[in-house]
Design a protein around this motif. Sequence first.
Motif, PDB file in Angstrom:
ATOM      1  N   GLU A  46       0.834  -1.199   0.000  1.00 31.38           N
ATOM      2  CA  GLU A  46       0.000   0.000   0.000  1.00 31.38           C
ATOM      3  C   GLU A  46       0.869   1.249   0.000  1.00 31.38           C
ATOM      4  OE1 GLU A  46      -2.645  -0.208   3.304  1.00 31.38           O
ATOM      5  OE2 GLU A  46      -3.626  -2.059   2.611  1.00 31.38           O
ATOM      6  N   VAL A  47       0.535   2.177  -0.877  1.00 31.18           N
ATOM      7  CA  VAL A  47       1.259   3.448  -0.953  1.00 31.18           C
ATOM      8  C   VAL A  47       0.623   4.417   0.033  1.00 31.18           C
ATOM      9  CG1 VAL A  47       1.947   5.373  -2.418  1.00 31.18           C
ATOM     10  CG2 VAL A  47       1.841   3.056  -3.366  1.00 31.18           C
ATOM     11  N   GLY A  48       1.437   4.941   0.945  1.00 32.41           N
ATOM     12  CA  GLY A  48       0.941   5.832   1.978  1.00 32.41           C
ATOM     13  C   GLY A  48       1.229   7.294   1.688  1.00 32.41           C
ATOM     14  N   PRO A  49       1.015   8.149   2.661  1.00 34.86           N
ATOM     15  CA  PRO A  49       1.247   9.582   2.494  1.00 34.86           C
ATOM     16  C   PRO A  49       2.715   9.884   2.186  1.00 34.86           C
ATOM     17  CG  PRO A  49      -0.032   9.129   4.487  1.00 34.86           C
ATOM     18  CD  PRO A  49       0.477   7.820   4.003  1.00 34.86           C
ATOM     19  N   ALA A  50       2.941  11.043   1.603  1.00 40.15           N
ATOM     20  CA  ALA A  50       4.297  11.478   1.293  1.00 40.15           C
ATOM     21  C   ALA A  50       5.040  11.827   2.574  1.00 40.15           C
ATOM     22  CB  ALA A  50       4.262  12.690   0.365  1.00 40.15           C
ATOM     23  N   LEU A  51       6.291  11.362   2.672  1.00 40.71           N
ATOM     24  CA  LEU A  51       7.107  11.568   3.860  1.00 40.71           C
ATOM     25  C   LEU A  51       8.468  12.123   3.480  1.00 40.71           C
ATOM     26  CD1 LEU A  51       6.529   8.167   5.735  1.00 40.71           C
ATOM     27  CD2 LEU A  51       5.265  10.305   6.054  1.00 40.71           C
ATOM     28  N   THR A  52       9.108  12.783   4.453  1.00 37.07           N
ATOM     29  CA  THR A  52      10.505  13.174   4.291  1.00 37.07           C
ATOM     30  C   THR A  52      11.375  11.964   4.603  1.00 37.07           C
ATOM     31  OG1 THR A  52      10.762  13.828   6.602  1.00 37.07           O
ATOM     32  CG2 THR A  52       9.970  15.513   5.062  1.00 37.07           C
ATOM     33  N   ILE A  53      12.645  12.078   4.332  1.00 36.23           N
ATOM     34  CA  ILE A  53      13.563  10.985   4.618  1.00 36.23           C
ATOM     35  C   ILE A  53      13.628  10.708   6.119  1.00 36.23           C
ATOM     36  CG2 ILE A  53      15.664  12.402   4.816  1.00 36.23           C
ATOM     37  CD1 ILE A  53      17.098  10.254   3.158  1.00 36.23           C
ATOM     38  N   GLN A  54      13.530  11.769   6.925  1.00 34.77           N
ATOM     39  CA  GLN A  54      13.574  11.600   8.383  1.00 34.77           C
ATOM     40  C   GLN A  54      12.305  10.916   8.891  1.00 34.77           C
ATOM     41  OE1 GLN A  54      14.188  14.516   6.826  1.00 34.77           O
ATOM     42  NE2 GLN A  54      16.390  14.848   7.192  1.00 34.77           N
ATOM     43  N   GLU A  55      11.155  11.280   8.318  1.00 41.78           N
ATOM     44  CA  GLU A  55       9.900  10.664   8.747  1.00 41.78           C
ATOM     45  C   GLU A  55       9.861   9.183   8.376  1.00 41.78           C
ATOM     46  OE1 GLU A  55       7.005  14.615   8.384  1.00 41.78           O
ATOM     47  OE2 GLU A  55       7.357  13.332   6.635  1.00 41.78           O
ATOM     48  N   ALA A  56      10.375   8.856   7.198  1.00 40.38           N
ATOM     49  CA  ALA A  56      10.430   7.455   6.785  1.00 40.38           C
ATOM     50  C   ALA A  56      11.344   6.667   7.710  1.00 40.38           C
ATOM     51  CB  ALA A  56      10.914   7.356   5.342  1.00 40.38           C
ATOM     52  N   SER A  57      12.463   7.257   8.083  1.00 42.11           N
ATOM     53  CA  SER A  57      13.408   6.585   8.965  1.00 42.11           C
ATOM     54  C   SER A  57      12.783   6.290  10.325  1.00 42.11           C
ATOM     55  CB  SER A  57      14.659   7.457   9.142  1.00 42.11           C
ATOM     56  OG  SER A  57      15.597   6.827   9.973  1.00 42.11           O
ATOM     57  N   ARG A  58      11.968   7.212  10.820  1.00 47.15           N
ATOM     58  CA  ARG A  58      11.344   7.022  12.135  1.00 47.15           C
ATOM     59  C   ARG A  58      10.287   5.913  12.120  1.00 47.15           C
ATOM     60  NH1 ARG A  58      12.033  12.802  12.559  1.00 47.15           N
ATOM     61  NH2 ARG A  58       9.922  13.212  11.761  1.00 47.15           N
ATOM     62  N   MET A  59       9.800   5.554  10.951  1.00 48.98           N
ATOM     63  CA  MET A  59       8.824   4.465  10.862  1.00 48.98           C
ATOM     64  C   MET A  59       9.466   3.099  11.094  1.00 48.98           C
ATOM     65  SD  MET A  59       6.320   5.339   7.643  1.00 48.98           S
ATOM     66  CE  MET A  59       5.530   3.714   7.791  1.00 48.98           C
ATOM     67  N   VAL A  60      10.769   2.995  10.882  1.00 47.06           N
ATOM     68  CA  VAL A  60      11.471   1.721  11.020  1.00 47.06           C
ATOM     69  C   VAL A  60      11.614   1.391  12.502  1.00 47.06           C
ATOM     70  CG1 VAL A  60      13.609   0.473  10.553  1.00 47.06           C
ATOM     71  CG2 VAL A  60      12.705   2.079   8.855  1.00 47.06           C
ATOM     72  N   ASP A  61      10.946   0.324  12.948  1.00 40.79           N
ATOM     73  CA  ASP A  61      10.984  -0.031  14.373  1.00 40.79           C
ATOM     74  C   ASP A  61      11.699  -1.363  14.639  1.00 40.79           C
ATOM     75  OD1 ASP A  61       9.160  -1.979  13.545  1.00 40.79           O
ATOM     76  OD2 ASP A  61       7.423  -0.938  14.371  1.00 40.79           O
ATOM     77  N   LEU A  62      12.085  -2.073  13.566  1.00 43.83           N
ATOM     78  CA  LEU A  62      12.812  -3.347  13.668  1.00 43.83           C
ATOM     79  C   LEU A  62      12.036  -4.413  14.438  1.00 43.83           C
ATOM     80  CD1 LEU A  62      16.495  -2.129  14.218  1.00 43.83           C
ATOM     81  CD2 LEU A  62      15.268  -2.584  12.080  1.00 43.83           C
ATOM     82  N   THR A  63      10.726  -4.259  14.518  1.00 43.10           N
ATOM     83  CA  THR A  63       9.868  -5.299  15.082  1.00 43.10           C
ATOM     84  C   THR A  63       8.807  -5.714  14.060  1.00 43.10           C
ATOM     85  OG1 THR A  63       8.435  -3.628  16.105  1.00 43.10           O
ATOM     86  CG2 THR A  63      10.198  -4.566  17.464  1.00 43.10           C
ATOM     87  N   GLN A  64       8.139  -4.718  13.481  1.00 48.94           N
ATOM     88  CA  GLN A  64       7.146  -4.992  12.443  1.00 48.94           C
ATOM     89  C   GLN A  64       7.508  -4.340  11.112  1.00 48.94           C
ATOM     90  OE1 GLN A  64       3.648  -3.527  14.673  1.00 48.94           O
ATOM     91  NE2 GLN A  64       2.883  -5.627  14.655  1.00 48.94           N
ATOM     92  N   ILE A  65       8.352  -3.332  11.188  1.00 48.79           N
ATOM     93  CA  ILE A  65       8.759  -2.610   9.971  1.00 48.79           C
ATOM     94  C   ILE A  65      10.280  -2.531   9.941  1.00 48.79           C
ATOM     95  CG2 ILE A  65       8.660  -0.425   8.705  1.00 48.79           C
ATOM     96  CD1 ILE A  65       5.948   0.091   9.976  1.00 48.79           C
ATOM     97  N   TYR A  66      10.869  -3.107   8.910  1.00 52.36           N
ATOM     98  CA  TYR A  66      12.321  -3.118   8.781  1.00 52.36           C
ATOM     99  C   TYR A  66      12.833  -2.183   7.688  1.00 52.36           C
ATOM    100  CZ  TYR A  66      12.700  -7.016  12.011  1.00 52.36           C
ATOM    101  OH  TYR A  66      12.650  -7.802  13.144  1.00 52.36           O
TER     102      TYR A  66
END
Length: 213
Positions: A46-66
Amino acid sequence: MPDNPAWIADAWHSANLNAADLYITCARGLSPQQLAERMADHEPVEVGPALTIQEASRMVDLTQIYCVGRIGQSGDWSFIVESGGSEGWSLDPAVSHGAAVLIFDPRPDDPPSFFRYLADGELQLHFELGFGYDPAGAQPDLLRPALEAAGVIPPEDSIDHLLGEDEELSPVEEKRRELKVVGEHFGLSLPRQVIESGQLPAVVTRTSPPSSW
């Protein structure tokens, strides 16, 4: 060429950016979403909202999103810029069936960085960036003439190669020249300002660790 990918070498070494947020994969013959779908470890993508590089990085939690990718289009090339990690080294060449795929992998935790060209389901060219030139793949000499002309590598059988050059290029400058050659050969331009500072639609590309980890 505006935004020749030579800038990637500087971005990987920037004090303001994290190289782990700059895994870049490009494809000609696929839409940005098709590229993301071929790279992802799940479906649907699924394509989500537009993010900055920093916002995309913060989504990575190494539990459900790698890995989180930001997708875009530049000319006839689609691209995805991943944060957190990427298949990179072990990306299945099958992603390139009916397409050309270029991989720019910084390998921040296990250098050197590298460039890969996949096409029609096969590895065409692979070489490390900034550490000499030892190519592999079905077309190992594809870029050799252009790299020689750019001063990155000496002509084959050159005596300079045996004696050594008076002034060697720094690894970063070598990467710049190599990436410039790649951009010119493939007609690839990547929008530096948008990738580094702008917003792009985001997709989750991996919900489990990449197999290359």
